[in-house]
Write an enzyme that holds these catalytic residues in place. Structure first.
Site, mmCIF file in Angstrom:
data_model
loop_
_atom_site.group_PDB
_atom_site.id
_atom_site.type_symbol
_atom_site.label_atom_id
_atom_site.label_comp_id
_atom_site.label_asym_id
_atom_site.label_seq_id
_atom_site.Cartn_x
_atom_site.Cartn_y
_atom_site.Cartn_z
ATOM 1 N N SER A 228 -70.317 -21.040 6.082
ATOM 2 C CA SER A 228 -71.118 -21.366 4.818
ATOM 3 C C SER A 228 -71.809 -22.744 5.301
ATOM 4 O O SER A 228 -71.491 -23.165 6.567
ATOM 5 C CB SER A 228 -70.326 -22.065 3.910
ATOM 6 N N TYR B 21 -63.073 -26.529 -0.333
ATOM 7 C CA TYR B 21 -63.975 -25.366 0.042
ATOM 8 C C TYR B 21 -64.311 -25.712 1.678
ATOM 9 O O TYR B 21 -64.126 -24.994 2.450
ATOM 10 C CB TYR B 21 -65.211 -25.031 -1.017
HETATM 11 P P1 NDP Z 1 -68.802 -13.051 -4.340
HETATM 12 O O1 NDP Z 1 -68.359 -13.664 -5.235
HETATM 13 O O2 NDP Z 1 -70.084 -12.259 -4.860
HETATM 14 O O3 NDP Z 1 -68.032 -12.219 -3.613
HETATM 15 C C1 NDP Z 1 -66.621 -12.666 -3.050
HETATM 16 C C2 NDP Z 1 -65.804 -11.237 -2.636
HETATM 17 O O4 NDP Z 1 -64.533 -11.801 -2.158
HETATM 18 C C3 NDP Z 1 -65.578 -10.245 -3.761
HETATM 19 O O5 NDP Z 1 -65.885 -9.189 -3.051
HETATM 20 C C4 NDP Z 1 -64.179 -10.672 -4.281
HETATM 21 O O6 NDP Z 1 -63.537 -9.441 -4.483
HETATM 22 C C5 NDP Z 1 -63.619 -11.013 -2.661
HETATM 23 N N1 NDP Z 1 -62.341 -11.596 -2.715
HETATM 24 C C6 NDP Z 1 -61.913 -12.806 -3.128
HETATM 25 N N2 NDP Z 1 -60.847 -13.059 -3.101
HETATM 26 C C7 NDP Z 1 -60.245 -12.109 -2.597
HETATM 27 C C8 NDP Z 1 -59.054 -11.883 -2.265
HETATM 28 N N3 NDP Z 1 -57.910 -12.443 -2.554
HETATM 29 N N4 NDP Z 1 -58.577 -10.685 -1.651
HETATM 30 C C9 NDP Z 1 -59.658 -9.824 -1.367
HETATM 31 N N5 NDP Z 1 -60.674 -9.926 -1.544
HETATM 32 C C10 NDP Z 1 -60.977 -11.317 -2.344
HETATM 33 O O7 NDP Z 1 -69.344 -14.163 -3.268
HETATM 34 P P2 NDP Z 1 -70.377 -13.977 -2.048
HETATM 35 O O8 NDP Z 1 -70.840 -12.688 -1.816
HETATM 36 O O9 NDP Z 1 -71.565 -14.893 -2.563
HETATM 37 O O10 NDP Z 1 -69.582 -14.626 -0.974
HETATM 38 C C11 NDP Z 1 -69.117 -13.980 0.402
HETATM 39 C C12 NDP Z 1 -68.753 -14.903 1.314
HETATM 40 O O11 NDP Z 1 -69.986 -15.694 1.687
HETATM 41 C C13 NDP Z 1 -67.903 -16.072 1.018
HETATM 42 O O12 NDP Z 1 -66.872 -16.087 2.100
HETATM 43 C C14 NDP Z 1 -68.430 -17.283 0.708
HETATM 44 O O13 NDP Z 1 -67.556 -18.332 0.951
HETATM 45 C C15 NDP Z 1 -69.534 -17.223 1.670
HETATM 46 N N6 NDP Z 1 -70.789 -18.151 1.159
HETATM 47 C C16 NDP Z 1 -71.527 -17.808 -0.066
HETATM 48 C C17 NDP Z 1 -72.371 -18.436 -0.495
HETATM 49 C C18 NDP Z 1 -73.300 -18.318 -1.814
HETATM 50 O O14 NDP Z 1 -74.006 -18.977 -2.161
HETATM 51 N N7 NDP Z 1 -72.962 -17.143 -2.422
HETATM 52 C C19 NDP Z 1 -73.020 -19.610 0.256
HETATM 53 C C20 NDP Z 1 -72.185 -19.795 1.634
HETATM 54 C C21 NDP Z 1 -71.017 -18.992 1.911
HETATM 55 P P3 NDP Z 1 -62.411 -8.990 -5.408
HETATM 56 O O15 NDP Z 1 -62.427 -10.158 -6.505
HETATM 57 O O16 NDP Z 1 -62.767 -7.708 -6.105
HETATM 58 O O17 NDP Z 1 -61.136 -9.133 -4.641
#
Ligand code: NDP
Length: 274
Positions: free
Chosen positions: A133, A146
Site C-alpha cells: 500500500s 494498518y
Molecule cells: P477488498 O475489500 O475489495 O478485498 C479484500 C479481499 O481480501 C476480499 O476478497 C476478502 O475476501 C479477502 N480477505 C479479507 N480477509 C481475509 C481472510 N481472513 N482470509 C481470506 N481472505 C480474506 O479490498 P481490495 O481489493 O481493495 O484490497 C486488496 C489488497 O489491496 C489489500 O491487501 C489492501 O490492503 C490493498 N490495498 C487496497 C487499497 C484500496 O484503496 N482499495 C489501497 C492500498 C492497498 P473474503 O471477505 O471473501 O474472505
C-alpha cells in the site's frame, strides 16, 4: 497441464478478483482464494478454480497448496493480496483487533510464502507478488495499525527477495494508492465500530476527509494489469507504486522530511493548524 498456475488470495472482490480474471484471460490456470465462496463461484470458469479459506488458518493454507500441487503439479505465481484495514486512533483500537490486523495482513502473506517457496525453490522458478500500500512507506494519523502491518510485510518481502533470488524465484511489491473497491467502505465501517472519546472526533473526521476522493479513484483493473506485467517480466520491478498518488506520497515524505510532511497530511485531513 500446459497452463501456468497462479494462486491469488482475496479473490472474492476488488484487486484480487480483477487479478484472478486478468491472469485467467492471459493463459493462467488460477486458484482463487477467499472466505466468501458464493462470491468466488461468480468467477468460476475453465480457468478459475475457487478455494474457500481464511488466510489465518494454517492447516487450510497447507491443504490448499497441497491440493494445487497434487492436481496441477506446480505453482508459478503467488499473488498475496487478501487484506483488511482497521482505522482508528492507536490508543483506542483494542489489541485483539490489532492482532487480527497483523495476523491477516502480515502472517497471512507469510503463511503463503512459506507454503509455496519449497515448491518454487525445487523447480527453480516462480514469482511472488505481495500487494502492499501507499501506507506501507508512509504512516498517517488514524491508520497506525494498518500501516504497521503493511510496513512489516514490505520488510519481510525485501528480505525474502534476497534469500530466494539465487533459486530463480522473483519477489515483487506492488503498492496501490486509493483504489475503488469494497476496501474503503469496509474500513470506514470498521472504524465506526471502535468507541473513541470525543477528543478524537477531529481524527475520525480527518480519516473520512483523507479517503473522500475514493469514489473517483481508479478501479482495481489498473493493479491487476500491473500484476500481470510483473509476472510476465523477465526482470520485474522490485516495487511498483501506482497510480501516481502512491508514488508521489512516498516521494513527498522523502523530499519534505518528517515534520513538514506531517503538517501537510494534517492539512489534507483538515485538522486545525497547530
Ligand atoms: P477488498 O475489500 O475489495 O478485498 C479484500 C479481499 O481480501 C476480499 O476478497 C476478502 O475476501 C479477502 N480477505 C479479507 N480477509 C481475509 C481472510 N481472513 N482470509 C481470506 N481472505 C480474506 O479490498 P481490495 O481489493 O481493495 O484490497 C486488496 C489488497 O489491496 C489489500 O491487501 C489492501 O490492503 C490493498 N490495498 C487496497 C487499497 C484500496 O484503496 N482499495 C489501497 C492500498 C492497498 P473474503 O471477505 O471473501 O474472505
Amino acid at each position: 497441464m500446459a497452463d501456468k498456475i497462479a494462486l491469488v488470495t482475496g479473490a472474492s472482490s476488488g484487486i484480487g478478483r480483477a487479478t484472478a480474471e486478468l491472469l485467467a484471460q492471459n493463459g493462467y490456470y488460477v486458484f482463487a482464494l477467499a472466505r466468501r465462496m458464493y462470491r468466488l463461484e461468480q468467477i468460476r470458469s475453465n480457468h478459475i478454480e475457487p478455494i474457500c479459506l481464511d488466510v489465518t488458518d494454517d492447516a487450510a493454507v497447507r491443504q490448499a497448496v497441497a491440493h494445487i500441487i497434487s492436481t496441477r503439479g506446480r505453482i508459478d505465481v503467488l499473488v498475496n493480496n487478501a487484506g483488511i484495514s482497521q482505522p482508528g486512533a492507536v490508543e483506542c483500537v483494542p489489541l485483539e483487533i490489532a492482532h487480527r490486523q497483523i495476523e491477516v495482513n502480515l502472517f497471512g502473506y507469510a503463511r503463503f510464502m512459506q507454503a509455496v517457496l519449497p515448491h518454487m525453490r525445487e523447480r527453480r522458478s516462480g514469482c511472488i507478488v505481495n500487494i502492499v500500500s501507499v501506507l506501507s512507506r508512509i504512516s498517517v494519523p488514524g491508520f497506525g495499525w494498518y500501516s504497521a502491518s503493511k510496513y512489516a510485510i514490505e520488510a519481510l518481502t525485501d528480505a525474502v527477495r534476497g534469500e530466494v533470488m539465487e533459486f530463480g524465484v522473483k519477489v515483487v511489491l506492488i503498492a496501490p494508492g486509493v483504489i475503488k473497491t469494497e476496501f474503503v467502505p469496509n474500513e470506514l465501517r470498521a472504524m465506526e465500530k471502535i468507541p473513541h472519546p470525543v477528543a478524537y472526533e477531529k481524527l475520525l473526521a480527518g480519516v473520512h476527509n483523507l479517503v473522500a476522493g475514493e469514489p473517483e479513484a481508479p478501479g482495481p483493473e489498473i493493479i491487476a494489469k500491473a500484476v500481470l506485467e510483473a509476472v510476465k517480466a523477465p526482470t520485474p520491478p522490485v516495487r511498483h507504486a501506482l497510480p501516481l498518488d502512491s508514488k508521489m506520497s512516498v516521494m513527498a515524505r522523502w523530499l519534505l522530511g518528517g515534520r513538514i510532511f506531517a503538517w501537510a497530511v494534517r492539512f489534507r485531513m483538515k485538522f486545525p493548524r497547530e
